[in-house]
Design an enzyme around this catalytic site. Structure first.
Site, PDB file in Angstrom:
ATOM      1  N   GLY A  66     -23.466  42.071   6.656  1.00 48.64           N
ATOM      2  CA  GLY A  66     -24.744  42.582   5.870  1.00 48.64           C
ATOM      3  C   GLY A  66     -24.244  43.238   4.666  1.00 48.64           C
ATOM      4  O   GLY A  66     -23.094  43.279   4.181  1.00 48.64           O
ATOM      5  N   GLY A 115     -23.082  41.092  10.767  1.00 49.39           N
ATOM      6  CA  GLY A 115     -24.653  40.639  10.659  1.00 49.39           C
ATOM      7  C   GLY A 115     -24.701  39.047  11.059  1.00 49.39           C
ATOM      8  O   GLY A 115     -25.713  38.683  11.264  1.00 49.39           O
ATOM      9  N   GLU A 138     -16.355  46.463  12.508  1.00 48.54           N
ATOM     10  CA  GLU A 138     -17.028  47.564  11.812  1.00 48.54           C
ATOM     11  C   GLU A 138     -16.181  48.773  11.966  1.00 48.54           C
ATOM     12  O   GLU A 138     -16.406  49.770  11.258  1.00 48.54           O
ATOM     13  CB  GLU A 138     -18.465  47.655  12.481  1.00 48.54           C
ATOM     14  CG  GLU A 138     -19.545  46.702  12.150  1.00 48.54           C
ATOM     15  CD  GLU A 138     -19.399  45.593  12.925  1.00 48.54           C
ATOM     16  OE1 GLU A 138     -18.717  45.342  13.685  1.00 48.54           O
ATOM     17  OE2 GLU A 138     -20.421  44.679  12.552  1.00 48.54           O
ATOM     18  N   ASP A 146     -22.768  46.380  15.681  1.00 47.76           N
ATOM     19  CA  ASP A 146     -24.297  46.681  15.726  1.00 47.76           C
ATOM     20  C   ASP A 146     -24.927  45.383  15.882  1.00 47.76           C
ATOM     21  O   ASP A 146     -24.426  44.489  16.638  1.00 47.76           O
ATOM     22  CB  ASP A 146     -24.857  47.622  14.705  1.00 47.76           C
ATOM     23  CG  ASP A 146     -24.589  46.922  13.232  1.00 47.76           C
ATOM     24  OD1 ASP A 146     -23.859  46.120  13.139  1.00 47.76           O
ATOM     25  OD2 ASP A 146     -25.321  47.142  12.377  1.00 47.76           O
TER      26      ASP A 146
HETATM   27  C1  QUE Z   1     -15.598  45.342   8.172  1.00 48.11           C
HETATM   28  C2  QUE Z   1     -17.004  45.173   8.042  1.00 48.11           C
HETATM   29  C3  QUE Z   1     -17.336  44.351   7.121  1.00 48.11           C
HETATM   30  C4  QUE Z   1     -16.636  43.821   6.320  1.00 48.11           C
HETATM   31  C5  QUE Z   1     -15.352  44.000   6.179  1.00 48.11           C
HETATM   32  C6  QUE Z   1     -14.890  44.864   7.143  1.00 48.11           C
HETATM   33  C7  QUE Z   1     -18.823  44.195   7.360  1.00 48.11           C
HETATM   34  C8  QUE Z   1     -19.337  43.130   6.176  1.00 48.11           C
HETATM   35  C9  QUE Z   1     -18.666  42.758   5.062  1.00 48.11           C
HETATM   36  C10 QUE Z   1     -19.044  42.042   3.904  1.00 48.11           C
HETATM   37  C11 QUE Z   1     -18.279  40.788   3.756  1.00 48.11           C
HETATM   38  C12 QUE Z   1     -18.357  40.020   2.454  1.00 48.11           C
HETATM   39  C13 QUE Z   1     -19.846  40.547   1.619  1.00 48.11           C
HETATM   40  C14 QUE Z   1     -20.355  41.684   1.986  1.00 48.11           C
HETATM   41  C15 QUE Z   1     -20.181  42.294   3.206  1.00 48.11           C
HETATM   42  O1  QUE Z   1     -17.116  42.934   5.155  1.00 48.11           O
HETATM   43  O2  QUE Z   1     -19.715  44.538   8.121  1.00 48.11           O
HETATM   44  O3  QUE Z   1     -21.575  41.951   1.151  1.00 48.11           O
HETATM   45  O4  QUE Z   1     -19.955  39.730   0.639  1.00 48.11           O
HETATM   46  O5  QUE Z   1     -20.909  42.920   6.080  1.00 48.11           O
HETATM   47  O6  QUE Z   1     -13.489  45.098   7.106  1.00 48.11           O
HETATM   48  O7  QUE Z   1     -17.697  45.441   9.129  1.00 48.11           O
END
Ligand code: QUE
Length: 334
Positions: A66, A115, A138, A146
């Site tokens: 997300g 997500g 997460e 989640d």
């Molecule tokens: C742990 C996470 C997430 C993560 C990296 C973690 C996560 C998440 C993203 C993510 C990755 C690429 C994107 C972005 C978000 O990385 O939940 O906007 O472009 O969404 O170590 O929980």
């Protein structure tokens, strides 16, 4: 070409959703969640649509998660309304997929985390390739698994879900099928034609190209996973891993010591609680949990370290699992 981040189109008998934000690994922002929801709602009562197929653009990711950076920014602004809107609408989409009145097929090639799991694992058909990579990471950003993962993880075999949720361990495509997170394993080379085959022949086309699974790479550790992660407290999990004395246990212990100590504790409790809830109730419990967790200092710090500054050196507070007070965790879970 369009620069829309979700491209919804009709193709023969299917509705097709392309997540089209490849530079962000197709991570979901609120506008994408709304566009997906609208497309699914529009096709639900459309008799000409027999199934929905969802894919990620760019070849590297299905969906990496997300828009966590935006959530952090909103939390630092004290903007509860934006945070509530994001998670409430994301979880409503997860529930819509679960209850969807026609087959929903997730074609998962590349990264599928957070997500991305939420818009695939509740689907009827979840197709992976040798290039698929699954994780619920997460605890590394002091959130918690989640998008219905507190419902899904405790239903995986043995204590596998607790292991995946606490450590953020990654699974390749075939392993995700063994674990029950995905349903079919198809060679990446056969992915480009799959959507068209489903449009022409229906969802049975997926079974036609599925391959026999290679062995579960976690098979040698399955007994140890249950022994260690089936314990009744985080403290007992740590002790069991220390007693194990293997390289696998050492690595798992290292992961548990690296992620947010507070997050390990509320994640343990949330996964345990989810075992006794249906998906709707689990999503509601998750929404309540986000109202606390998004404003915890570790969340801002974890997202800073992993996604903003990318130094991957978060300074957790409290710094050790042993230093987190039970009362603080109880307050978050209330
Ligand atoms: C742990 C996470 C997430 C993560 C990296 C973690 C996560 C998440 C993203 C993510 C990755 C690429 C994107 C972005 C978000 O990385 O939940 O906007 O472009 O969404 O170590 O929980």
């Amino acid at each position: 070409m369009t620069d829309a981040t979700v491209i919804a189109s009709r193709q023969g008998r299917i509705g097709h959703i392309l997540l089209n934000r490849p530079k962000a690994l197709n991570a979901l922002d609120l506008s994408m969640i709304r566009a997906m929801t609208a497309a699914l709602q529009g096709w639900a009562d459309d008799a000409a649509v027999h199934a929905v197929v969802v894919e990620g653009a760019g070849g590297r990711a299905f969906c990496a998660g997300g828009d966590i950076r935006a959530i952090r920014a909103a939390a630092l602004d004290g903007d509860k309304v934006s945070i509530e809107a994001f998670f409430a609408e994301e979880y409503a989409l997860n529930a819509l997929i679960d209850m969807y009145p026609k087959p929903y097929v997730a074609l998962i090639d590349g990264v599928c985390m957070g997500g991305g799991i939420g818009i695939s694992v509740h689907a009827d058909i979840r197709v992976t390739t040798e290039a698929s990579l699954f994780a619920m990471p997460e605890t590394a950003i002091a959130l918690f698994p989640d998008v219905g993962a507190t419902f899904m993880l405790p239903r995986l075999p043995g204590a596998l879900g607790m292991y995946l949720g606490l450590t953020g361990a990654r699974l390749h495509g075939a392993d995700a099928v063994h674990a029950g997170i995905a349903t079919h394993y198809v060679p990446k080379a056969k992915f480009p034609g799959l959507k068209d085959a489903i449009a022409a022949d229906g969802v049975a086309a997926v079974a036609g190209v599925a391959e026999t699974l290679p062995e579960f790479s976690l098979a040698p550790h399955r007994a140890a996973i249950d022994r260690c992660f089936g314990q009744d407290s985080v403290k007992a999990i740590l002790a069991a891993l220390e007693a194990e004395g293997t390289e696998w246990a050492h690595e798992a212990l290292h992961e548990l010591r690296a992620v947010s100590p507070s997050s390990v504790l509320w994640t343990f409790a949330a996964i345990r609680r989810g075992a006794g809830l249906d998906l709707k109730a689990a999503l509601n419990a998750e929404l309540r949990l986000t109202r606390h967790v998004a404003f915890h200092r570790d969340f801002a710090e974890g997202v800073r370290a992993m996604l903003v500054d990318k130094d991957r050196s978060p300074k957790w507070n409290p710094a050790r699992i042993e230093d987190v007070s039970a009362a603080d965790i109880a307050a978050v879970l209330a």
